[in-house]
Scaffold this motif. Structure first.
Motif, short mmCIF file in Angstrom:
data_model
loop_
_atom_site.label_atom_id
_atom_site.label_comp_id
_atom_site.label_asym_id
_atom_site.label_seq_id
_atom_site.Cartn_x
_atom_site.Cartn_y
_atom_site.Cartn_z
N GLY A 1 -34.67 46.16 64.02
CA GLY A 1 -35.25 46.28 62.69
C GLY A 1 -34.54 47.22 61.74
O GLY A 1 -33.75 48.08 62.15
N ARG A 2 -34.86 47.06 60.45
CA ARG A 2 -34.23 47.85 59.39
C ARG A 2 -34.66 49.30 59.44
O ARG A 2 -33.87 50.21 59.15
N ASP A 3 -35.94 49.56 59.76
CA ASP A 3 -36.43 50.94 59.75
C ASP A 3 -35.67 51.79 60.76
O ASP A 3 -35.25 52.91 60.44
N ARG A 4 -35.51 51.28 61.98
CA ARG A 4 -34.75 52.04 62.99
C ARG A 4 -33.30 52.19 62.57
O ARG A 4 -32.68 53.23 62.80
N HIS B 1 -32.09 52.37 59.52
CA HIS B 1 -32.00 53.41 58.49
C HIS B 1 -32.21 54.80 59.09
O HIS B 1 -31.56 55.76 58.66
N ALA B 2 -33.12 54.91 60.07
CA ALA B 2 -33.38 56.21 60.69
C ALA B 2 -32.14 56.72 61.42
O ALA B 2 -31.77 57.89 61.32
N TRP C 1 -28.99 55.65 60.91
CA TRP C 1 -27.93 55.83 59.92
C TRP C 1 -28.05 57.17 59.21
O TRP C 1 -27.06 57.85 58.93
N ALA D 1 -27.08 57.01 52.78
CA ALA D 1 -28.05 55.91 52.83
C ALA D 1 -27.62 54.79 51.90
O ALA D 1 -27.84 53.61 52.18
N GLU E 1 -26.38 46.05 53.16
CA GLU E 1 -27.47 45.10 53.22
C GLU E 1 -27.43 44.14 52.03
O GLU E 1 -27.67 42.94 52.17
N GLU F 1 -31.35 41.76 59.38
CA GLU F 1 -31.69 41.32 58.03
C GLU F 1 -32.63 40.11 58.02
O GLU F 1 -32.95 39.57 56.98
#
Length: 221
Positions: free
Chosen positions: A92-95, A97-98, A100, A108, A115, A146
């Protein structure tokens, strides 16, 4: 029928990777080739430039038909890519971003731009990426992250894989017992890709370090 390993691997150890792949094809036929390619997708260091030409050579020797070779290797490619797609989707995107956000020298905004790029060019990336060594496996992960529509992902992966597999399988089919020549040329292409990626990473880090140094200099009275 002559044993495939004896025919194909005269210059290689029976216990090597080529021997393992030959054993799968010789024992299981098309499904064995499909299994080998599925594993190659999951573990990119396994070389498709060995598995696919070897499968083509096996087709030329009558171990399996050419249609079967293309069908099963493409099915194996799609199965391996689908597993990586779901890994990306579950991650997933949340993990993403975390993780990254904890990396040094990155912003960020870099991930956001990536993306946005994938949103615009993801279909081309998945289709063409299936024909680029190394990336042919890795491109499935961002497609999952994505959340590319699954039917579209499967179609693009199947078409791109069919083209790549056909080129290498047919090369092995036509070259006969010289099938390993394909490995040499595709191996060179793989090394070029790795070098280009390494250069891009070094350039990115150099720009980031220079920008950080400039920022510190401006803050110094």
């Amino acid at each position: 029928m002559p044993h495939l390993t004896t025919l194909a691997l005269a210059q290689q150890p029976a216990g090597g990777f080529a021997g393992w792949a030959a054993g799968l094809v010789d024992t299981m036929g098309g499904p064995g080739a499909g299994l080998a390619i599925a594993l190659e997708n999951l573990f990119p260091p396994l070389p498709s430039e060995v598995i696919l030409p070897l499968t083509g050579f096996a087709a030329g020797q009558g171990v399996l038909s050419l249609v079967s070779a293309l069908f099963w290797t493409t099915l194996g490619s799609v199965a391996g890519a689908l597993a990586l797609y779901w890994i990306g989707r579950l991650f997933g995107r949340d993990r993403m971003h975390a993780i990254w956000g904890r990396l040094p020298l990155v912003k960020a905004s870099d991930l956001v731009r990536t993306e946005e790029w994938f949103a615009r060019h993801g279909t081309k990336a998945v289709f063409l990426g299936r024909m680029v060594p190394i990336f042919r496996s890795l491109v499935s992960v961002p497609a999952g992250v994505e959340r590319m529509r699954l039917p579209l992902f499967l179609m693009l992966t199947a078409l791109g894989s069919l083209i790549w597999n056909s080129v290498l399988v047919l090369a092995g089919y036509w070259l006969g017992d010289q099938w390993d020549v394909v490995e040499t040329y595709v191996g060179v292409l793989s090394k070029i890709v790795v070098v280009l990626v390494a250069v891009a990473i070094v350039a990115y880090l150099a720009v980031r370090l220079r920008a950080r140094g400039a920022a510190r200099h401006r803050r110094t009275p």
